[in-house]
Design a protein around this motif. Structure first.
Motif, PDB file in Angstrom:
ATOM      1  N   ARG A   1      -5.271  -4.077  -7.626  1.00 46.69           N
ATOM      2  CA  ARG A   1      -4.799  -5.151  -6.753  1.00 46.69           C
ATOM      3  C   ARG A   1      -3.729  -4.755  -5.732  1.00 46.69           C
ATOM      4  N   VAL A   2      -3.062  -3.625  -5.922  1.00 48.23           N
ATOM      5  CA  VAL A   2      -1.904  -3.287  -5.080  1.00 48.23           C
ATOM      6  C   VAL A   2      -2.325  -2.373  -3.928  1.00 48.23           C
ATOM      7  N   PRO A   3      -1.929  -2.688  -2.693  1.00 48.80           N
ATOM      8  CA  PRO A   3      -2.251  -1.821  -1.551  1.00 48.80           C
ATOM      9  C   PRO A   3      -1.441  -0.528  -1.602  1.00 48.80           C
ATOM     10  N   PRO A   4      -1.972   0.572  -1.053  1.00 49.64           N
ATOM     11  CA  PRO A   4      -1.308   1.876  -1.161  1.00 49.64           C
ATOM     12  C   PRO A   4       0.132   1.889  -0.644  1.00 49.64           C
ATOM     13  N   GLU A   5       0.430   1.096   0.390  1.00 51.34           N
ATOM     14  CA  GLU A   5       1.794   1.113   0.940  1.00 51.34           C
ATOM     15  C   GLU A   5       2.821   0.493   0.006  1.00 51.34           C
ATOM     16  N   ARG A   6       2.359  -0.133  -1.084  1.00 49.29           N
ATOM     17  CA  ARG A   6       3.278  -0.704  -2.079  1.00 49.29           C
ATOM     18  C   ARG A   6       3.253   0.073  -3.403  1.00 49.29           C
ATOM     19  N   TYR A   7       2.601   1.212  -3.447  1.00 46.87           N
ATOM     20  CA  TYR A   7       2.488   1.954  -4.709  1.00 46.87           C
ATOM     21  C   TYR A   7       3.851   2.319  -5.290  1.00 46.87           C
ATOM     22  N   GLY A   8       4.756   2.805  -4.456  1.00 46.56           N
ATOM     23  CA  GLY A   8       6.072   3.210  -4.960  1.00 46.56           C
ATOM     24  C   GLY A   8       6.839   2.051  -5.551  1.00 46.56           C
ATOM     25  N   THR A   9       6.819   0.907  -4.858  1.00 44.86           N
ATOM     26  CA  THR A   9       7.534  -0.276  -5.336  1.00 44.86           C
ATOM     27  C   THR A   9       6.955  -0.757  -6.662  1.00 44.86           C
ATOM     28  N   PHE A  10       5.625  -0.842  -6.746  1.00 47.58           N
ATOM     29  CA  PHE A  10       5.017  -1.330  -7.987  1.00 47.58           C
ATOM     30  C   PHE A  10       5.054  -0.282  -9.089  1.00 47.58           C
ATOM     31  N   SER A  11       5.096   0.996  -8.719  1.00 41.23           N
ATOM     32  CA  SER A  11       5.319   2.029  -9.726  1.00 41.23           C
ATOM     33  C   SER A  11       6.689   1.842 -10.365  1.00 41.23           C
TER      34      SER A  11
ATOM     35  N   GLY B   1      12.300   4.094  -6.627  1.00 41.80           N
ATOM     36  CA  GLY B   1      10.982   3.528  -6.348  1.00 41.80           C
ATOM     37  C   GLY B   1      10.790   3.155  -4.882  1.00 41.80           C
ATOM     38  N   PRO B   2      11.594   2.236  -4.338  1.00 43.61           N
ATOM     39  CA  PRO B   2      11.460   1.899  -2.914  1.00 43.61           C
ATOM     40  C   PRO B   2      11.737   3.089  -1.993  1.00 43.61           C
ATOM     41  N   LEU B   3      12.684   3.968  -2.397  1.00 45.64           N
ATOM     42  CA  LEU B   3      12.982   5.143  -1.577  1.00 45.64           C
ATOM     43  C   LEU B   3      11.759   6.049  -1.460  1.00 45.64           C
ATOM     44  N   SER B   4      11.013   6.223  -2.563  1.00 51.11           N
ATOM     45  CA  SER B   4       9.824   7.080  -2.517  1.00 51.11           C
ATOM     46  C   SER B   4       8.747   6.483  -1.614  1.00 51.11           C
ATOM     47  N   ASP B   5       8.657   5.147  -1.566  1.00 51.24           N
ATOM     48  CA  ASP B   5       7.731   4.506  -0.625  1.00 51.24           C
ATOM     49  C   ASP B   5       8.114   4.837   0.810  1.00 51.24           C
TER      50      ASP B   5
ATOM     51  N   LEU C   1      10.189   7.699 -14.061  1.00 55.32           N
ATOM     52  CA  LEU C   1       9.502   6.417 -14.222  1.00 55.32           C
ATOM     53  C   LEU C   1       9.259   5.734 -12.878  1.00 55.32           C
ATOM     54  N   ALA C   2      10.175   5.945 -11.929  1.00 54.08           N
ATOM     55  CA  ALA C   2      10.062   5.275 -10.631  1.00 54.08           C
ATOM     56  C   ALA C   2       8.837   5.720  -9.857  1.00 54.08           C
TER      57      ALA C   2
END
Length: 410
Positions: free
Chosen positions: A138-148, A286-290, A337-338
Motif C-alpha cells: 500500500r505504501v508508495p516508494p517515496e514514503r518507504y523511509g517514513t513507513f520503515s 527514518g525521515p532523513l533517509s527518505d 530499525l529506521a
C-alpha cells in the motif's frame, strides 16, 4: 491536509497510526513475554535460574515458527475475500494466538511451557507475515523511509511499554502480563483491520496451486543477490541484539551481580533507557533517509556500531557499564530499525509475491528472536556470559558485511 491515495485505491492516512500499532502489539508479545515473563515462568517451575530449562522452553518452536512466516505470507498472497488478502490472517491469527497465550499462562512444566510458547510463536508469525506485507502492498516508494521508521517503532515502543509495566507492576511477570498482552494484540488487530481496511481481493486472479511451485517459492527469492544479502544483514544485526536481550534477566543477576530482589526493576530501567534512545534514533533517521535516499549507508553504520558497543559490558561488567551499553547500542539499533524495512522493500524480487517474500525476509527478523535463547543458553553453558557478547559482536559484523554486498540500493 489532502487525503493521500495509493495505487489500488488504498487510503494511506490511517496506516500512519494502525501499522505501527500492529507492529507494537506483536513486539510487545515477543518482548514482554519472551524477555520478562518466560524467564520468571521458568524460575517458578524450576526454582532456580536454569539456563538449560529456559533454552528448552524456547527450543521446541523455533523451526516451526520460522517456517510459518513465509508459509503464512504465501497463503495470504493467495487469499481471495471481500476483506482482502491480509485482513483475515491478521484477525484470525490474533484470535487463535490469544487462545494459545491463555494455554501458556497455565503451563505447569517446562515441557508444556515450551509446547505452548511454540504454538504462540507459530500462529503469531502468521499475524506478523500479514502485517509486514502491508508496506509493499500500500505504501508508495517515496514514503518507504517514513513507513520503515514507523514499522521500526514496534521494537522500542513495545520494549518501553513492557519496561514501564514491569517497573510499575513487577508482580505482572508472575503471569498477569499474559492477559495484558492478549488485550493489546486483539485491540491492535481490530484497529488495522477495520480502521484501515484492506481492498477486496475477490476479483484478483489466483494461479492454480502446485505443491512444487509453492515450496520452490520460498527458495527463489534467495537466488536474488541483493535480497539474499539483505536477509544476511538483518539476521546478523538482529541476532546480535537478541542473544543479549533475551538473557538480560539471568545476565544481570549472574554476570553483573545485581541482587535478585532488585533485578526486575533495574532490568526494566535499563530497557527503558535503551529503548528511549532507540526511539529517538528511529524518528530522526527514518525521515532523513527518505530525504537523502541512502538506506544502505545507514544500515552499514548501524551494523558496525552495534558490534563496537557490544564490547562495552566486556570491559565494564557493572550496572553503570550496562547503562552505557544500553544507551549507545540503543542508538545503533534505532538507526538500523529506521531503514531496515525500506532497504528490504527496495530489494523485493517479485511484486506479485510480496507477502511470501516479506515472509521469507521475516525469517531474518523472527528467527533471531526465537533462536536467540537457545543459542544463548548453549554459549553461556560452554563459555560463560563474556562469550555471549563475543558471539554478538561476530554476528553483528556478519550483518554489516551483508549490507556491503547489496548493490541495488544506495
Amino acid at each position: 491536509m489532502t487525503q493521500v491515495q495509493v495505487a489500488g485505491g488504498y487510503r494511506l492516512r490511517p496506516l500512519y497510526l494502525t501499522l505501527p500499532l500492529a507492529n507494537v502489539a506483536v513486539m510487545f508479545l515477543w518482548m514482554g513475554v519472551g524477555a520478562f515473563v518466560l524467564p520468571v515462568h521458568v524460575q517458578r517451575i524450576t526454582g532456580v535460574n536454569d539456563v538449560t530449562a529456559l533454552g528448552l522452553a524456547n527450543s521446541i518452536g523455533p523451526l516451526m515458527a520460522t517456517i510459518a512466516n513465509p508459509i503464512f505470507g504465501q497463503l495470504s498472497d493467495r487469499t481471495r475475500s471481500r476483506f482482502g488478502r491480509r485482513a483475515p490472517w491478521i484477525l484470525g491469527c490474533a484470535l487463535i494466538g490469544a487462545l494459545a497465550l491463555l494455554a501458556q499462562a497455565g503451563a505447569g512444566s517446562v515441557l508444556m511451557l515450551g509446547i505452548s510458547w511454540a504454538g504462540v510463536q507459530t500462529i503469531m508469525n502468521g499475524y506478523q507475515a500479514a502485517t509486514t506485507a502491508i508496506l509493499p502492498d500500500r505504501v508508495p516508494p517515496e514514503r518507504y523511509g517514513t513507513f520503515s521508521a514507523l514499522s521500526g517503532l514496534g521494537t522500542p515502543v513495545a520494549t518501553i511499554a513492557a519496561s514501564l509495566m514491569f517497573i510499575a507492576f513487577p508482580g505482572l511477570a508472575n503471569g498477569g502480563a499474559y492477559f495484558v498482552v492478549i488485550a493489546v494484540l486483539l485491540v491492535a488487530a481490530a484497529l488495522i483491520v477495520f480502521a484501515s481496511p484492506d481492498r477486496s481481493s475477490v476479483e484478483q486472479v489466483v494461479q492454480p496451486f502446485r505443491m512444487g511451485e509453492f515450496l520452490g517459492g520460498f527458495v527463489r527469492p534467495l537466488r536474488n543477490g541483493d535480497f539474499r544479502w539483505a536477509f544476511v544483514s538483518r539476521f546478523g544485526v538482529m541476532l546480535g541484539y537478541f542473544i543479549i536481550f533475551t538473557f538480560n534477566l539471568f545476565l544481570l543477576e549472574d554476570y553483573i551481580k545485581i541482587p535478585k530482589s532488585e533485578v526486575i526493576p533495574k532490568m526494566g530501567l535499563l530497557m527503558l533507557i535503551g529503548q528511549v534512545v532507540t526511539l529517538v534514533a528511529v524518528l530522526v533517521v527514518g525521515p532523513l533517509s527518505d530525504r537523502i535516499g541512502r538506506f544502505r549507508f545507514f544500515a552499514l553504520i548501524a551494523g558496525l556500531l552495534s558490534a563496537l558497543f557490544l564490547g562495552i559490558p566486556l570491559v565494564m561488567p557493572t550496572f553503570e557499564g550496562m547503562i552505557l551499553y544500553n544507551v549507545l547500542h540503543g542508538i545503533a539499533f534505532g538507526i538500523y530499525l529506521a531503514v531496515d524495512m525500506a532497504l528490504v522493500t527496495k530489494v523485493l524480487p517479485d511484486a506479485a509475491d510480496v507477502g511470501k517474500d516479506m515472509g521469507v525476509i521475516n525469517i531474518a527478523n523472527a528467527g533471531p528472536q526465537i533462536l536467540a535463547p537457545t543459542i544463548a543458553a548453549f554459549v553461556v553453558t560452554v563459555g560463560g556470559y563474556p562469550a555471549l557478547f563475543v558471539v554478538g559482536i561476530v554476528v553483528c559484523l556478519i550483518g554489516a558485511t551483508g549490507v556491503l554486498k547489496i548493490k541495488g540500493v544506495r
